[in-house]
Design a protein around this motif. Sequence first.
Motif, short mmCIF file in Angstrom:
data_model
loop_
_atom_site.label_atom_id
_atom_site.label_comp_id
_atom_site.label_asym_id
_atom_site.label_seq_id
_atom_site.Cartn_x
_atom_site.Cartn_y
_atom_site.Cartn_z
N ASP A 1 4.51 14.03 -11.25
CA ASP A 1 4.89 14.16 -12.66
C ASP A 1 3.76 14.81 -13.46
N LEU A 2 2.53 14.38 -13.20
CA LEU A 2 1.39 14.95 -13.91
C LEU A 2 1.20 16.43 -13.56
N THR A 3 1.44 16.76 -12.28
CA THR A 3 1.30 18.15 -11.85
C THR A 3 2.35 19.02 -12.53
N VAL A 4 3.59 18.54 -12.56
CA VAL A 4 4.65 19.30 -13.22
C VAL A 4 4.33 19.45 -14.70
N LYS B 1 5.96 26.71 -20.17
CA LYS B 1 7.41 26.73 -20.11
C LYS B 1 7.82 25.51 -19.32
N SER B 2 8.91 24.99 -19.60
CA SER B 2 9.41 23.79 -18.96
C SER B 2 10.02 24.15 -17.63
N LEU B 3 9.48 23.59 -16.62
CA LEU B 3 9.99 23.83 -15.29
C LEU B 3 10.96 22.71 -14.94
N ASP B 4 11.77 22.99 -13.96
CA ASP B 4 12.69 21.96 -13.48
C ASP B 4 11.85 20.91 -12.74
N LYS B 5 11.81 19.72 -13.28
CA LYS B 5 10.97 18.65 -12.72
C LYS B 5 11.37 18.29 -11.30
N GLU B 6 12.62 18.27 -11.04
CA GLU B 6 13.12 17.85 -9.72
C GLU B 6 12.66 18.84 -8.65
N GLU B 7 12.77 20.16 -8.92
CA GLU B 7 12.37 21.15 -7.94
C GLU B 7 10.87 21.09 -7.69
N HIS B 8 10.10 20.93 -8.74
CA HIS B 8 8.65 20.85 -8.59
C HIS B 8 8.23 19.58 -7.86
N ARG B 9 8.90 18.50 -8.15
CA ARG B 9 8.58 17.25 -7.46
C ARG B 9 8.82 17.39 -5.97
N ARG C 1 0.83 -1.20 0.00
CA ARG C 1 0.00 0.00 0.00
C ARG C 1 0.87 1.25 0.00
N ASP C 2 1.92 1.23 0.89
CA ASP C 2 2.81 2.39 0.95
C ASP C 2 3.52 2.59 -0.38
N GLU C 3 3.95 1.47 -0.98
CA GLU C 3 4.62 1.58 -2.29
C GLU C 3 3.66 2.12 -3.33
N ALA C 4 2.39 1.64 -3.28
CA ALA C 4 1.40 2.12 -4.25
C ALA C 4 1.14 3.61 -4.03
N ILE C 5 1.05 4.03 -2.76
CA ILE C 5 0.83 5.46 -2.48
C ILE C 5 2.01 6.27 -2.98
N ASP C 6 3.24 5.76 -2.75
CA ASP C 6 4.42 6.47 -3.26
C ASP C 6 4.40 6.57 -4.78
N ASP C 7 4.01 5.46 -5.41
CA ASP C 7 3.93 5.49 -6.89
C ASP C 7 2.88 6.49 -7.36
N VAL C 8 1.74 6.51 -6.68
CA VAL C 8 0.69 7.46 -7.06
C VAL C 8 1.17 8.89 -6.84
N ARG C 9 1.88 9.15 -5.75
CA ARG C 9 2.41 10.49 -5.49
C ARG C 9 3.39 10.90 -6.58
N LYS C 10 4.27 9.96 -6.94
CA LYS C 10 5.24 10.29 -8.00
C LYS C 10 4.54 10.57 -9.31
N LYS D 1 6.52 17.98 -0.76
CA LYS D 1 6.46 18.73 0.49
C LYS D 1 5.02 19.14 0.79
N VAL D 2 4.31 19.60 -0.22
CA VAL D 2 2.91 20.00 -0.04
C VAL D 2 2.06 18.80 0.32
N LEU D 3 2.30 17.65 -0.34
CA LEU D 3 1.52 16.44 -0.05
C LEU D 3 1.78 15.96 1.37
N LYS D 4 3.02 16.03 1.77
CA LYS D 4 3.34 15.60 3.13
C LYS D 4 2.69 16.52 4.15
N GLU D 5 2.72 17.80 3.85
CA GLU D 5 2.10 18.75 4.77
C GLU D 5 0.59 18.53 4.83
N SER D 6 0.00 18.24 3.67
CA SER D 6 -1.46 18.04 3.66
C SER D 6 -1.81 16.73 4.33
#
Length: 167
Positions: A130-133, A142-150, A117-126, A155-160
Amino acid sequence: MEGLGFSIPTLITQVISFIILLVLLRVFAYKPIMRMMDERSRRIKESMEQAEAVKQQSAKAEEELKKQIEQASREGQERIARAVKAGEEVKQKAQEDAKKEAENLITRARAEIRQERDEAIDDVRKEFADLTVLAAGKVIEKSLDKEEHRELIEKVLKESSSGKKER
Protein backbone atom coordinates in the motif's frame (compact mmCIF):
# COMPACT_ATOMS: atom_id res chain seq x y z
CA MET A 1 6.99 -121.10 129.58
CA GLU A 2 4.43 -120.52 132.09
CA GLY A 3 7.13 -119.23 134.33
CA LEU A 4 7.77 -116.48 131.96
CA GLY A 5 4.12 -115.55 131.88
CA PHE A 6 3.34 -117.17 128.59
CA SER A 7 0.47 -119.55 128.25
CA ILE A 8 0.67 -121.82 125.22
CA PRO A 9 -3.06 -121.99 124.51
CA THR A 10 -3.26 -118.21 124.82
CA LEU A 11 -0.22 -117.83 122.59
CA ILE A 12 -1.69 -120.18 119.97
CA THR A 13 -5.01 -118.34 120.16
CA GLN A 14 -3.26 -115.04 119.74
CA VAL A 15 -1.17 -116.32 116.81
CA ILE A 16 -4.32 -117.74 115.14
CA SER A 17 -6.19 -114.50 115.83
CA PHE A 18 -3.25 -112.56 114.37
CA ILE A 19 -3.20 -114.75 111.23
CA ILE A 20 -7.00 -114.40 110.84
CA LEU A 21 -6.62 -110.65 111.32
CA LEU A 22 -3.91 -110.57 108.63
CA VAL A 23 -6.06 -112.59 106.22
CA LEU A 24 -9.09 -110.37 106.91
CA LEU A 25 -7.00 -107.20 106.54
CA ARG A 26 -5.51 -108.55 103.34
CA VAL A 27 -8.94 -109.41 101.90
CA PHE A 28 -10.90 -106.41 103.15
CA ALA A 29 -8.33 -103.65 103.58
CA TYR A 30 -5.10 -104.34 101.68
CA LYS A 31 -6.66 -105.28 98.31
CA PRO A 32 -9.11 -102.32 98.25
CA ILE A 33 -6.39 -99.95 99.40
CA MET A 34 -4.02 -101.34 96.75
CA ARG A 35 -6.77 -101.09 94.13
CA MET A 36 -7.42 -97.51 95.21
CA MET A 37 -3.68 -96.76 95.11
CA ASP A 38 -3.36 -98.38 91.67
CA GLU A 39 -6.36 -96.39 90.45
CA ARG A 40 -4.87 -93.20 91.83
CA SER A 41 -1.52 -94.04 90.24
CA ARG A 42 -3.25 -94.71 86.93
CA ARG A 43 -5.13 -91.38 87.10
CA ILE A 44 -1.94 -89.51 87.92
CA LYS A 45 -0.20 -91.24 85.01
CA GLU A 46 -3.08 -90.35 82.67
CA SER A 47 -2.99 -86.75 83.90
CA MET A 48 0.74 -86.62 83.28
CA GLU A 49 0.24 -88.04 79.78
CA GLN A 50 -2.53 -85.53 79.10
CA ALA A 51 -0.32 -82.72 80.40
CA GLU A 52 2.49 -83.91 78.11
CA ALA A 53 0.08 -84.10 75.17
CA VAL A 54 -1.19 -80.58 75.92
CA LYS A 55 2.41 -79.39 76.19
CA GLN A 56 3.23 -80.93 72.80
CA GLN A 57 0.08 -79.45 71.26
CA SER A 58 1.00 -76.08 72.73
CA ALA A 59 4.52 -76.32 71.30
CA LYS A 60 3.11 -77.39 67.93
CA ALA A 61 0.57 -74.52 67.98
CA GLU A 62 3.32 -72.07 68.93
CA GLU A 63 5.49 -73.33 66.06
CA GLU A 64 2.55 -73.06 63.66
CA LEU A 65 1.87 -69.54 64.92
CA LYS A 66 5.50 -68.58 64.31
CA LYS A 67 5.25 -69.96 60.77
CA GLN A 68 2.05 -68.00 60.15
CA ILE A 69 3.63 -64.81 61.51
CA GLU A 70 6.68 -65.32 59.27
CA GLN A 71 4.40 -65.99 56.27
CA ALA A 72 2.35 -62.88 57.04
CA SER A 73 5.54 -60.86 57.38
CA ARG A 74 6.83 -62.11 54.01
CA GLU A 75 3.47 -61.36 52.39
CA GLY A 76 3.48 -57.90 53.95
CA GLN A 77 6.99 -57.23 52.63
CA GLU A 78 5.96 -58.46 49.19
CA ARG A 79 2.90 -56.20 49.22
CA ILE A 80 5.01 -53.24 50.29
CA ALA A 81 7.49 -54.00 47.50
CA ARG A 82 4.66 -54.26 44.96
CA ALA A 83 3.15 -50.99 46.22
CA VAL A 84 6.51 -49.23 45.97
CA LYS A 85 7.02 -50.62 42.47
CA ALA A 86 3.50 -49.56 41.44
CA GLY A 87 4.16 -46.11 42.91
CA GLU A 88 7.38 -45.82 40.94
CA GLU A 89 5.59 -46.90 37.77
CA VAL A 90 2.83 -44.33 38.37
CA LYS A 91 5.47 -41.67 39.06
CA GLN A 92 7.38 -42.57 35.89
CA LYS A 93 4.19 -42.61 33.82
CA ALA A 94 3.19 -39.23 35.24
CA GLN A 95 6.62 -37.85 34.37
CA GLU A 96 6.37 -39.25 30.84
CA ASP A 97 2.86 -37.83 30.44
CA ALA A 98 4.04 -34.44 31.73
CA LYS A 99 6.98 -34.52 29.33
CA LYS A 100 4.70 -35.39 26.40
CA GLU A 101 2.27 -32.65 27.42
CA ALA A 102 5.14 -30.15 27.64
CA GLU A 103 6.39 -31.19 24.21
CA ASN A 104 2.87 -30.83 22.81
CA LEU A 105 2.57 -27.37 24.37
CA ILE A 106 5.93 -26.36 22.92
CA THR A 107 4.96 -27.69 19.48
CA ARG A 108 1.63 -25.84 19.61
CA ALA A 109 3.33 -22.65 20.82
CA ARG A 110 5.88 -22.86 18.00
CA ALA A 111 3.09 -23.41 15.47
CA GLU A 112 1.18 -20.43 16.87
CA ILE A 113 4.32 -18.29 16.82
CA ARG A 114 5.06 -19.35 13.25
CA GLN A 115 1.48 -18.58 12.23
CA GLU A 116 1.54 -15.18 13.95
CA ARG A 117 4.93 -14.42 12.35
CA ASP A 118 3.57 -15.36 8.93
CA GLU A 119 0.50 -13.23 9.53
CA ALA A 120 2.70 -10.33 10.67
CA ILE A 121 4.88 -10.72 7.56
CA ASP A 122 1.76 -10.76 5.38
CA ASP A 123 0.48 -7.64 7.13
CA VAL A 124 3.82 -5.92 6.66
CA ARG A 125 3.85 -6.89 2.96
CA LYS A 126 0.34 -5.53 2.49
CA GLU A 127 1.27 -2.33 4.29
CA PHE A 128 4.45 -2.12 2.26
CA ALA A 129 2.49 -2.70 -0.94
CA ASP A 130 0.00 0.00 0.00
CA LEU A 131 2.79 2.40 0.89
CA THR A 132 4.64 1.57 -2.33
CA VAL A 133 1.53 2.17 -4.43
CA LEU A 134 0.89 5.39 -2.57
CA ALA A 135 4.51 6.50 -3.02
CA ALA A 136 4.55 5.52 -6.67
CA GLY A 137 1.27 7.37 -7.16
CA LYS A 138 2.70 10.48 -5.64
CA VAL A 139 5.88 10.18 -7.66
CA ILE A 140 3.99 9.78 -10.88
CA GLU A 141 1.26 12.00 -9.59
CA LYS A 142 -1.32 9.91 -10.94
CA SER A 143 -3.50 7.36 -9.29
CA LEU A 144 -2.57 3.89 -10.24
CA ASP A 145 -4.77 0.87 -9.94
CA LYS A 146 -3.97 -0.34 -6.43
CA GLU A 147 -4.91 -3.94 -7.10
CA GLU A 148 -2.58 -4.29 -10.11
CA HIS A 149 0.32 -2.69 -8.25
CA ARG A 150 -0.27 -4.82 -5.19
CA GLU A 151 -0.13 -7.95 -7.29
CA LEU A 152 3.00 -6.69 -8.99
CA ILE A 153 4.68 -5.85 -5.66
CA GLU A 154 3.72 -9.15 -4.13
CA LYS A 155 5.13 -10.90 -7.15
CA VAL A 156 8.39 -8.98 -6.80
CA LEU A 157 8.53 -9.68 -3.05
CA LYS A 158 7.93 -13.35 -3.59
CA GLU A 159 10.60 -13.47 -6.24
CA SER A 160 13.05 -11.64 -4.00
CA SER A 161 12.27 -13.82 -0.99
CA SER A 162 12.52 -17.01 -3.09
CA GLY A 163 15.80 -15.74 -4.55
CA LYS A 164 17.12 -15.24 -0.98
CA LYS A 165 15.98 -18.71 0.04
CA GLU A 166 17.81 -20.27 -2.90
CA ARG A 167 21.07 -18.57 -1.89
